[in-house]
Structure formats: C-alpha cells, structure tokens
Design a protein around this motif. Structure first.
Motif, short mmCIF file in Angstrom:
data_model
loop_
_atom_site.label_atom_id
_atom_site.label_comp_id
_atom_site.label_asym_id
_atom_site.label_seq_id
_atom_site.Cartn_x
_atom_site.Cartn_y
_atom_site.Cartn_z
N UNK A 110 9.93 -14.98 14.88
CA UNK A 110 9.45 -13.89 15.72
C UNK A 110 8.11 -13.32 15.25
N UNK A 111 7.95 -13.20 13.94
CA UNK A 111 6.75 -12.61 13.37
C UNK A 111 6.40 -13.40 12.12
N UNK A 112 5.16 -13.83 12.02
CA UNK A 112 4.76 -14.57 10.84
C UNK A 112 3.39 -14.09 10.37
N UNK A 113 3.32 -13.67 9.13
CA UNK A 113 2.04 -13.23 8.57
C UNK A 113 1.60 -11.85 9.02
N UNK A 114 2.48 -11.10 9.66
CA UNK A 114 2.18 -9.75 10.14
C UNK A 114 2.95 -8.74 9.32
N UNK A 115 2.49 -7.51 9.36
CA UNK A 115 3.23 -6.43 8.73
C UNK A 115 4.37 -6.03 9.67
N UNK A 116 5.54 -5.87 9.12
CA UNK A 116 6.70 -5.52 9.91
C UNK A 116 7.31 -4.25 9.34
N UNK A 165 4.98 2.35 0.72
CA UNK A 165 4.54 1.17 0.00
C UNK A 165 5.16 -0.08 0.63
N UNK A 166 4.54 -1.19 0.36
CA UNK A 166 5.02 -2.45 0.90
C UNK A 166 5.79 -3.21 -0.16
N UNK A 167 6.82 -3.90 0.29
CA UNK A 167 7.63 -4.74 -0.59
C UNK A 167 7.59 -6.14 -0.01
N UNK A 168 7.42 -7.12 -0.85
CA UNK A 168 7.42 -8.50 -0.38
C UNK A 168 8.83 -8.85 0.08
N UNK A 169 8.94 -9.40 1.28
CA UNK A 169 10.24 -9.78 1.83
C UNK A 169 10.94 -10.79 0.93
N UNK A 170 10.16 -11.63 0.27
CA UNK A 170 10.73 -12.66 -0.59
C UNK A 170 11.46 -12.06 -1.81
N UNK A 171 11.10 -10.83 -2.16
CA UNK A 171 11.75 -10.17 -3.30
C UNK A 171 13.09 -9.55 -2.93
N UNK A 172 13.29 -9.21 -1.64
CA UNK A 172 14.49 -8.46 -1.28
C UNK A 172 15.36 -9.12 -0.21
#
Length: 91
Positions: A21-27, A2-9
C-alpha cells in the motif's frame, strides 16, 4: 513526534503487507482511542479551566453579574453564559 523505523518494531510479514500500500513514504499511525488523553490533561490546563469555570459559576450564584464576571476573567459575556449553562447542567 519522533520517528521509529518499522523494521525495529514490526514483524517482517507486516512490513511486506504495508509495502503493498505504501512504500518509502512516511506513515502516521494514530494512538488507539483508549490511550488518548483528553485535551489539556497532560499539561494540567483542563483542570485549571474546570476550576475557573466552577469559580465563575459560584460567583454568579452569589449574585455577581455576567458583565462583571466578563471583565474579571477577560472573557466575553457569551462565554460566561456558556460556562454558567454548562455548570448548571452538571450540578
């Protein structure tokens, strides 16, 4: 997975660094090596294979031929030889 929003963690400063380095991509961030489980441990299949291999080795020690073990366990003779070799190095 599952995906977690980076802003939450993650802290804002770290997100800003990642954006360089990466913007708007899945990492994908892999699990730390220490926390990884060995293949088959979660399902119990690794343990089943270890028991099977021990049984194959014990039967071979009792005189059962490689070809008979191959038929009994539905494995190639090469696989049986590999298991016997592995088990004899452990024992």
């Amino acid at each position: 997975m599952s995906y977690i929003s980076a802003e939450k963690v993650l802290p804002t400063e770290l997100i800003n660094q990642i954006h360089k380095y990466v913007s708007g991509e899945c990492l994908y961030i892999p699990v730390m090596h220490k926390k990884r489980k060995v293949w088959g441990m979660k399902s119990g299949y690794r343990q089943e294979l270890d028991i099977r291999d021990s049984n194959i080795f014990a039967l071979h020690q009792k005189g059962i031929s490689v070809s008979e073990l191959s038929e009994k366990y539905f494995l190639s003779e090469k696989s049986i030889y590999r298991i016997i070799s592995k088990m004899s190095s452990i024992m």
